[in-house]
Scaffold this motif. Structure first.
Motif, mmCIF file in Angstrom:
data_model
loop_
_atom_site.group_PDB
_atom_site.id
_atom_site.type_symbol
_atom_site.label_atom_id
_atom_site.label_comp_id
_atom_site.label_asym_id
_atom_site.label_seq_id
_atom_site.Cartn_x
_atom_site.Cartn_y
_atom_site.Cartn_z
ATOM 1 N N GLU A 117 0.734 -1.660 -0.244
ATOM 2 C CA GLU A 117 -0.229 -0.305 0.010
ATOM 3 C C GLU A 117 1.311 1.126 -0.133
ATOM 4 O OE1 GLU A 117 -3.567 1.476 2.093
ATOM 5 O OE2 GLU A 117 -2.811 -0.322 3.516
ATOM 6 N N TRP A 118 0.848 2.430 -1.440
ATOM 7 C CA TRP A 118 1.471 3.557 -1.556
ATOM 8 C C TRP A 118 0.801 4.508 -0.717
ATOM 9 C CZ3 TRP A 118 6.359 2.616 -2.784
ATOM 10 C CH2 TRP A 118 7.317 1.202 -3.069
ATOM 11 N N VAL A 119 0.865 5.939 -0.226
ATOM 12 C CA VAL A 119 0.627 7.097 0.056
ATOM 13 C C VAL A 119 1.031 7.996 -0.393
ATOM 14 C CG1 VAL A 119 -0.550 7.916 1.862
ATOM 15 C CG2 VAL A 119 -1.157 5.991 1.925
ATOM 16 N N TRP A 121 1.745 12.039 0.088
ATOM 17 C CA TRP A 121 1.913 12.607 0.632
ATOM 18 C C TRP A 121 2.545 14.414 -0.176
ATOM 19 C CZ3 TRP A 121 -1.832 11.871 4.496
ATOM 20 C CH2 TRP A 121 -1.240 10.421 5.265
ATOM 21 N N GLU A 133 -3.037 14.058 1.649
ATOM 22 C CA GLU A 133 -3.246 12.995 1.664
ATOM 23 C C GLU A 133 -3.403 13.116 -0.231
ATOM 24 O OE1 GLU A 133 -5.548 9.031 0.374
ATOM 25 O OE2 GLU A 133 -4.914 9.418 2.245
ATOM 26 N N ARG A 136 -3.020 7.520 -3.090
ATOM 27 C CA ARG A 136 -2.877 6.432 -2.107
ATOM 28 C C ARG A 136 -3.313 4.783 -3.342
ATOM 29 N NH1 ARG A 136 -4.075 4.589 3.174
ATOM 30 N NH2 ARG A 136 -4.387 7.080 3.307
ATOM 31 N N ARG A 138 -2.318 0.647 -4.289
ATOM 32 C CA ARG A 138 -1.712 -0.468 -3.979
ATOM 33 C C ARG A 138 -1.626 -1.091 -5.226
ATOM 34 N NH1 ARG A 138 -4.077 -2.196 0.917
ATOM 35 N NH2 ARG A 138 -2.769 -4.370 0.873
ATOM 36 N N THR A 154 4.870 7.379 1.284
ATOM 37 C CA THR A 154 5.079 5.732 2.579
ATOM 38 C C THR A 154 4.617 4.381 1.795
ATOM 39 O OG1 THR A 154 2.657 6.257 3.095
ATOM 40 C CG2 THR A 154 4.883 7.459 3.870
ATOM 41 N N GLU A 156 3.360 0.904 2.354
ATOM 42 C CA GLU A 156 3.468 -0.488 4.120
ATOM 43 C C GLU A 156 3.297 -1.709 3.588
ATOM 44 O OE1 GLU A 156 0.530 -1.549 7.354
ATOM 45 O OE2 GLU A 156 0.174 0.443 6.534
ATOM 46 N N THR A 161 6.240 -0.125 7.580
ATOM 47 C CA THR A 161 6.116 0.843 6.700
ATOM 48 C C THR A 161 7.597 1.261 6.324
ATOM 49 O OG1 THR A 161 4.671 2.016 7.718
ATOM 50 C CG2 THR A 161 5.507 3.228 7.098
#
Length: 263
Positions: A117-119, A121, A133, A136, A138, A154, A156, A161
């Protein structure tokens, strides 16, 4: 489904075709762009006469001047167009670049192919000190188009993370491989090492200082299990039937470690 709002002039209109490009001269983008067209003169002056969410917009409009606003993520661009006596094709530049993301467990190791999972920011913070954000997604290797600038990313993976600062330059494509800075910890029981490897054992791994309750960082249910964890200290909790064990463990980045646990 998003629909164009089309305005037909008395006596006919002309097609306004709008497409977005990351930078002038690039191929039109295929992503979902939000378009809005406002009339600058005529009886509809000041009103939104066309809007659409998609790769491009096509609308029938009377001759006149219009203001086009195109939005993609945080990128917003505004430009004016004029329709006179025929159809108009207009490209709007979003001043954006592309990035492809990958996650490596530690330096020199193959990239992780599991679900991640990528976010993304904002790099800067607002007046309250918060980052916003931007996107987002995946997947092991997502590709994103972002407005030019700096961002915090980020990643996860199974409770671990990683965070990294990236730069996006308009018209360029970048490949970012982010380092999870992790190592592997194999935990196994005497049963797994001996004649009964199928005995059920439940493992839970918590941050250092945890009381061993709540949501763990990682878990498993095999007498012989291996965990990928960022470098650091953790609390390992294992249960086998009515027996339980708690141990502090330390994971070193880039190393394969093992621990035999006795109940």
């Amino acid at each position: 489904m998003a629909q164009n709002k089309q305005t037909a002039a008395a006596g006919g209109g002309y097609e306004l075709h709008i497409a977005a490009v990351p930078v002038p001269g690039a191929e039109p983008m295929k992503e979902q762009i939000r378009y809005k067209v406002e009339a600058l003169d005529g009886p509809e002056r000041g009103k939104v006469v066309a809007y659409h969410t998609g790769s491009d917009l096509r609308a029938q409009l009377p001759a006149g001047r219009y203001r086009v606003t195109s939005v993609f993520g945080l990128a917003t661009t505004t430009s004016d167009v004029k329709i006179t006596d025929g159809p108009v094709y207009h490209e709007t530049s979003l001043n954006a670049g592309g990035i492809t993301l990958a996650l490596m467990p530690y330096f020199g190791a193959p990239n992780i192919k599991d679900d991640i999972e990528w976010v993304v920011w904002t790099f800067g913070r607002d007046a309250l000190g918060n980052r916003w954000e931007v996107a987002r997604v995946r997947g092991p290797n997502p590709r994103l188009m972002l407005p030019e600038g700096y961002y915090i990313v980020t990643a996860e993976h199974k409770g671990a993370t990683a965070k990294h600062t990236i730069e996006v330059t308009a018209g360029n494509n970048y490949n970012y491989a982010i380092n999870l800075n992790a190592g592997t910890m194999r935990v196994y029981t005497e049963a797994a090492a001996g004649a009964n490897p199928d005995v059920t054992v439940f493992w839970k791994i918590y941050p250092q200082g945890s009381d061993g309750t709540g949501e763990p960082l990682a878990s498993g249910s095999s007498a012989d299990d291996t965990f990928l964890l960022p470098g650091g200290r953790y609390l390992l909790v294992g249960t086998q039937g009515d027996k339980a064990v708690r141990k502090e463990i330390e994971v070193s980045p880039g190393k394969k470690q093992s621990l035999k646990v006795s109940f």
